[in-house]
Each structure stands twice: as C-alpha cells, then as structure tokens.
Enzyme design. Structure first.
Site, short mmCIF file in Angstrom:
data_model
loop_
_atom_site.label_atom_id
_atom_site.label_comp_id
_atom_site.label_asym_id
_atom_site.label_seq_id
_atom_site.Cartn_x
_atom_site.Cartn_y
_atom_site.Cartn_z
N LYS A 14 0.83 -1.20 0.00
CA LYS A 14 0.00 0.00 0.00
C LYS A 14 0.87 1.26 0.00
O LYS A 14 0.58 2.23 -0.71
CB LYS A 14 -0.94 -0.01 1.21
CG LYS A 14 -2.01 -1.08 1.14
CD LYS A 14 -2.75 -1.23 2.47
CE LYS A 14 -3.75 -2.35 2.42
NZ LYS A 14 -4.40 -2.60 3.72
N GLN A 58 -4.74 -1.67 9.93
CA GLN A 58 -4.51 -2.93 9.24
C GLN A 58 -5.05 -4.09 10.08
O GLN A 58 -4.67 -4.27 11.23
CB GLN A 58 -3.01 -3.12 8.99
CG GLN A 58 -2.65 -4.41 8.27
CD GLN A 58 -3.22 -4.46 6.86
OE1 GLN A 58 -3.20 -3.47 6.15
NE2 GLN A 58 -3.72 -5.61 6.46
N ASP A 81 -11.04 3.04 4.84
CA ASP A 81 -11.40 1.63 4.71
C ASP A 81 -12.90 1.45 4.52
O ASP A 81 -13.36 0.36 4.16
CB ASP A 81 -10.95 0.87 5.96
CG ASP A 81 -10.02 -0.29 5.64
OD1 ASP A 81 -9.76 -0.53 4.43
OD2 ASP A 81 -9.53 -0.95 6.56
#
Length: 263
Positions: A14, A58, A81
C-alpha cells in the site's frame, strides 16, 4: 500491530502504490502487545491532525484487542477503509460516502470491462462485513437482484448456478467448481488462499477452481485480479477524503502538507 507476515506485506504494498501516485503515507508500526488504550490514543492523534486525510487500521489485530471499538474510533471523514458504522449507514441508504475497498474495487472492475450489473441475478458467496455484506449493498444500489449465500446455505451449487454474476469471497480454496457455474456467467474470485505445492513454500489460489475458466464468460485471476483493485480503491478513497476535507478548510493546503494527490 505486530509482525504478521501477510500484514507487513500488505502495508508495504500500500505504501509503495501510494508513493507511485503522489500520496504521502506514514506507517505507525506498534508492538503486538500494545494496549488498546494506546492504539486508541494514536487514532485520536491522527484524527486531530489536519495533515492526515485518511486513517486505515490494518487487520487482523492481535487477539487481545477488540477490533470494533478500534474501527469505530476512526473519524468517519477519514475512514478510507469504509468500515465505520457511519460509512456503512451511508452505503445502505444509497448515499454518497467512502466505500469498503474490496467491494468498491469489484464494482470498478465490472465497470471498466463493461460487464452488466443492472438487471443481473447476482450471487455472493460469503457474508463478511469486509466483502459480502457491503458488496450486496453496492450491487443493490446498481439495480442487480442479489442473493447472499453462506456456510448455512443448503445446496450451494443450486444457488450459484442461478447467477449471471457470481462473486466468491468465502476463504475456501476451490470451493466453486465448474459444475456450480452457469455457462457464460461472470465470475469474480475475491478469495486468496495458500495451498501446498511441490516447492514446499505453497502457492496462492482463489476460492474458484481453475476449471471454471472453461465455463464462465469472464473470470478474474488469483493473484492479480481483485487484489490490485482493493489497493486502487484505497487510494481513491484517500483522495476523495482529502478533497472533502480541503473543501471545508478556510485556507487551501499545499500538496506538501495535504498528503493528498499531487496535481
């Protein structure tokens, strides 16, 4: 948090892609034993920082942490997200907002290849909060007729054979075999599993058996199909979040400060 190899690899990927498109990313790597209060304090700090436009936690978190309060702590405007309850509410209400990255990536992939959604019979295998449920909402908003199948669905093959559009996110290698797919159907394989091979290192494969390629009208590969789309949507969400926050700022921010897309 911690040193889970898959999480470390995902975060590294990422960060690399963010740099390629001109976004600034910062990784806050915390020890696995970090208390939940300390993690929440870091999220609060990032929420308050005007130079940060997106926050991503994460997953998975270490087992001693409760993930939902952590995800809920992210400011909805910075929830790149798309997992905050506010983001979920906007999604199911059909209102604009930041969408979960993998489902949004699937929709972008379908749009790019001109594959129809409206009026299609869509079957999703898997009902997780990360993929199955939000994807059902996106498909409903795009006027598909949606069935959400899961581990308690009797005669799964009878359900999947009805699909014009079959999306599989069950986390079971080769769950979907050729006899479970309608000829000519579009099949999106979201699953990624590591199975043994002759090297002893294992190889990556999806939830869909490779033989489905001989039946389906279109089939995404694993790896290299949905995975890159997930990262692309994360970057898109970050840009959208930055633009929305900048629009509310009394002073324009320079690219060096914003962490948004360099123009």
């Amino acid at each position: 948090m911690g040193d889970d190899p898959a999480s470390v690899a995902y975060v590294r990927g990422k960060a690399r892609k963010a740099a390629e498109v001109g976004l600034r990313s910062t990784v806050h790597a915390l020890p696995e034993a970090t208390p939940q209060a300390e993690l929440l304090a870091l999220i609060a700090q990032l929420n308050a920082d005007p130079a940060v436009h997106g926050v991503l936690v994460q997953l998975p978190l270490p087992v001693h942490l409760d993930p939902q309060p952590v995800l809920d702590a992210v400011l909805p405007a910075k929830d790149v997200d798309g997992l905050h309850p506010v983001s979920t509410g906007h999604l199911w209400a059909g209102q604009p907002g930041l969408r979960p990255c993998t489902p949004a990536g699937v929709m972008a992939l379908l749009a790019f290849y001109g594959l129809p959604v409206a009026g299609q019979r869509a079957v999703i295998v898997g009902r997780s909060a990360l993929v199955g449920r939000p994807l059902a909402a996106l498909l409903l908003n795009a006027n598909a007729t949606v069935t959400l199948a899961h581990s308690r669905t009797p005669d799964l093959g009878a359900v999947t054979r009805e699909a014009d559009l079959l999306i599989v996110a069950a986390g079971r290698a080769h769950l979907i075999t050729p006899d479970m797919v309608r000829p000519g159907a579009t099949v999106i394989d979201v699953g990624i599993n590591r199975v043994p091979d002759e090297t002893g290192q294992g190889r990556l494969t999806g939830d869909v058996h490779p033989g489905v390629a001989g039946v389906a009208g279109a089939l995404t590969p694993v790896p290299g199909g949905v995975g890159p789309m997930t990262v692309a949507q994360l970057l898109m969400n970050t840009v959208l979040a930055a633009e929305a926050q900048q629009a509310q700022s009394p002073q324009p921010q320079t690219p060096e400060v914003s962490g948004g897309l360099l123009r």
